[in-house]
Design a protein around this motif. Structure first.
Motif, PDB file in Angstrom:
ATOM      1  N   ASN A   1       0.815  -1.209   0.000  1.00 22.30           N
ATOM      2  CA  ASN A   1       0.000   0.000   0.000  1.00 22.30           C
ATOM      3  C   ASN A   1       0.857   1.271   0.000  1.00 22.30           C
ATOM      4  O   ASN A   1       0.737   2.125   0.863  1.00 22.30           O
ATOM      5  N   SER A   2       1.698   1.376  -0.994  1.00 19.01           N
ATOM      6  CA  SER A   2       2.648   2.494  -1.022  1.00 19.01           C
ATOM      7  C   SER A   2       2.776   3.063  -2.427  1.00 19.01           C
ATOM      8  O   SER A   2       2.379   2.435  -3.411  1.00 19.01           O
ATOM      9  N   VAL A   3       3.338   4.263  -2.469  1.00 20.22           N
ATOM     10  CA  VAL A   3       3.649   4.904  -3.754  1.00 20.22           C
ATOM     11  C   VAL A   3       5.155   5.085  -3.827  1.00 20.22           C
ATOM     12  O   VAL A   3       5.747   5.737  -2.965  1.00 20.22           O
ATOM     13  N   LEU A   4       5.764   4.476  -4.820  1.00 18.61           N
ATOM     14  CA  LEU A   4       7.179   4.721  -5.105  1.00 18.61           C
ATOM     15  C   LEU A   4       7.212   5.576  -6.357  1.00 18.61           C
ATOM     16  O   LEU A   4       6.746   5.154  -7.423  1.00 18.61           O
ATOM     17  N   MET A   5       7.732   6.775  -6.232  1.00 22.70           N
ATOM     18  CA  MET A   5       7.753   7.650  -7.399  1.00 22.70           C
ATOM     19  C   MET A   5       8.890   7.259  -8.337  1.00 22.70           C
ATOM     20  O   MET A   5       9.694   6.381  -8.027  1.00 22.70           O
ATOM     21  N   ALA A   6       8.944   7.966  -9.472  1.00 18.33           N
ATOM     22  CA  ALA A   6       9.893   7.606 -10.523  1.00 18.33           C
ATOM     23  C   ALA A   6      11.317   7.501  -9.973  1.00 18.33           C
ATOM     24  O   ALA A   6      11.765   8.351  -9.211  1.00 18.33           O
ATOM     25  N   GLY A   7      11.994   6.455 -10.362  1.00 16.55           N
ATOM     26  CA  GLY A   7      13.406   6.308 -10.028  1.00 16.55           C
ATOM     27  C   GLY A   7      13.698   5.874  -8.607  1.00 16.55           C
ATOM     28  O   GLY A   7      14.869   5.754  -8.229  1.00 16.55           O
ATOM     29  N   ALA A   8      12.684   5.632  -7.792  1.00 12.67           N
ATOM     30  CA  ALA A   8      12.946   5.184  -6.413  1.00 12.67           C
ATOM     31  C   ALA A   8      13.507   3.756  -6.441  1.00 12.67           C
ATOM     32  O   ALA A   8      13.083   2.937  -7.255  1.00 12.67           O
ATOM     33  N   THR A   9      14.454   3.493  -5.534  1.00 11.32           N
ATOM     34  CA  THR A   9      15.100   2.177  -5.523  1.00 11.32           C
ATOM     35  C   THR A   9      15.048   1.579  -4.124  1.00 11.32           C
ATOM     36  O   THR A   9      15.540   2.182  -3.170  1.00 11.32           O
TER      37      THR A   9
END
Ligand code: TTP
Length: 393
Positions: free
Chosen positions: A297-305
């Motif tokens: 239940n999360s949002v990882l934005m662009a380029g997150a590692t």
């Protein structure tokens, strides 16, 4: 009908996610937040937009350009965040008939917007359990009598949902005095409209105001849940994918991965091997989720590692965030109380039993970092190996 879409706000309650990205451009499923507003309006029959931009306006203009799905977009720039009536006033040169006004950070149900457009002067409303926290419609039959802000004794349970159709004449009423909070507010224009015209309340089935980070999670839950399963990317035969999961073209899901939808894995992202993604999660473009990582239940934005051996629950990770191996997010308090979060310097309840962390763009954690629930870290903040982070920085 033309629609004025307000997207000039600074999104101060959404900090630190809005340090460089305007709130309307934060990701909700496969597109920016304000794109959902525009799409709902297009589906409802809006045939021209005036997008009012201000804070970090270039990001909005560059993304949308001159039209969306064939519907022209004009831009009006609000130089000072002087309020919603002031924002609409910046769009005045484009107005030549009845016009709709929508908030660029609200999610609407498009059928209700359609009804709003057909109803003449009208206001969108949503039934709420706690009307005292909202602007509340006082109605008489099919007509709005007045709007009362945060009333102790609410006349109805219909809250103002920030969607309006004004008569042409209202374009001349936008010069309203400053309100108590020092803004020129569209609700004062509405009050005048209610005095002069029969304004119809249109009750929406679903609506959301996206103001604070956990509401970004809730917005994603809504919109990820509306997407049909589509596996267009490179998905290993050994991956187990259930529910409404979208793996976009150019995304990779490796061996041993389990994904329980709704979830969207955007183009260029990679998941696995052996990762577990569940419960309304967005993995942004070029983001990477590696071995033995669980994301819930999360949002990882662009380029997150999030490379290895980590847990991320009920959290928002900004662009290019990097988790050292073994970084763990706590998303539950031992006393089971709702997690608190600091919004504009004040501790407030998220009213969520489960809430993790909000990390701005470029945050890097050292290996084995432990993050307390409700912690936020500002842009490019770092933690040291083994650090236990209890407070914001
Ligand atoms: P708000 O949610 O009140 O303001 P905001 O989006 O800047 O967020 P925050 O309070 O966290 O700083 O604004 C409602 C809508 O109106 C939103 O879509 C932004 C827009 N808006 C403008 O376009 N211009 C303005 O001057 C203001 C105050 C809001």
């Amino acid at each position: 009908m033309k629609a004025v879409v307000l997207a000039a706000g600074e999104g101060t309650r959404m900090r630190p996610l809005t340090a460089t990205v305007p709130k309307p451009m934060l990701p909700v499923a496969d597109r920016p937040l304000v794109a959902h507003t525009l799409d709902a309006a297009i589906d409802a029959g809006v045939d021209e937009f005036v997008l009012v931009v201000g804070y970090e306006s270039d990001a909005v203009v560059e993304h949308f350009g001159e039209s969306r799905r064939g519907v022209p977009i004009n831009y009006a720039t609000q130089t000072e965040r002087a309020g919603t009536a002031d924002a609409v006033a910046t769009a005045r040169e484009y107005l030549d008939g009845p016009f709709a006004v929508l908030n660029g950070d609200n999610l609407y149900d498009s059928a209700a917007i359609g009804q709003l457009l057909e109803s003449g002067p009208a206001i969108g409303a949503i039934e709420v359990a706690n009307p005292s926290n909202y602007g509340v419609l006082e109605t008489a039959g099919e007509r709005v009598e007045s709007i009362v802000e945060k009333p102790a004794k609410p006349p109805t349970n219909l809250a103002n949902a920030g969607a309006y159709v004004f008569p042409e004449e209202a374009a001349g009423w936008l010069e309203v005095p400053e309100s108590e909070r020092g803004e020129h507010e569209i609700t004062d224009v509405l009050a005048k409209t209610v005095d002069e015209y029969a304004v119809t309340p249109v009750v929406m089935d679903r609506w959301m105001d996206v103001g604070r980070p956990w509401e970004l999670l809730e917005a994603n839950e809504w919109k990820l849940g509306e997407r049909d399963r589509r596996l267009a990317g490179d998905v290993s035969d050994d991956a187990k994918i259930t529910g409404d999961v979208v793996v976009e073209e150019g995304a990779t899901v490796e061996s041993g991965v389990v994904i329980e939808g709704p979830a969207t894995i955007r183009a260029g992202a990679s998941v696995g091997p052996n990762a577990y993604v569940r419960g309304a999660t967005l993995i942004g473009e070029e983001a990477s989720v590696g071995h033995a990582v669980e994301i819930k239940n999360s949002v990882l934005m662009a380029g997150a590692t999030v490379g290895h051996l980590s847990y991320v629950g009920d959290s928002v990770l900004g662009r290019d965030v990097n988790f050292g191996a073994g970084t763990t997010v706590a998303n539950l308090r031992h006393d089971d109380e709702p997690v608190e979060f600091t919004v504009k310097g004040k501790r407030v309840s998220t009213e969520r039993r489960k809430f993790g962390v909000v990390l701005a763009d470029g945050v890097k954690t050292g290996i084995n970092t432990s993050l307390y629930p409700g912690v936020k870290l500002s842009q490019n903040a770092t933690t040291t190996p083994g650090e236990v982070v209890e407070r914001d920085r």
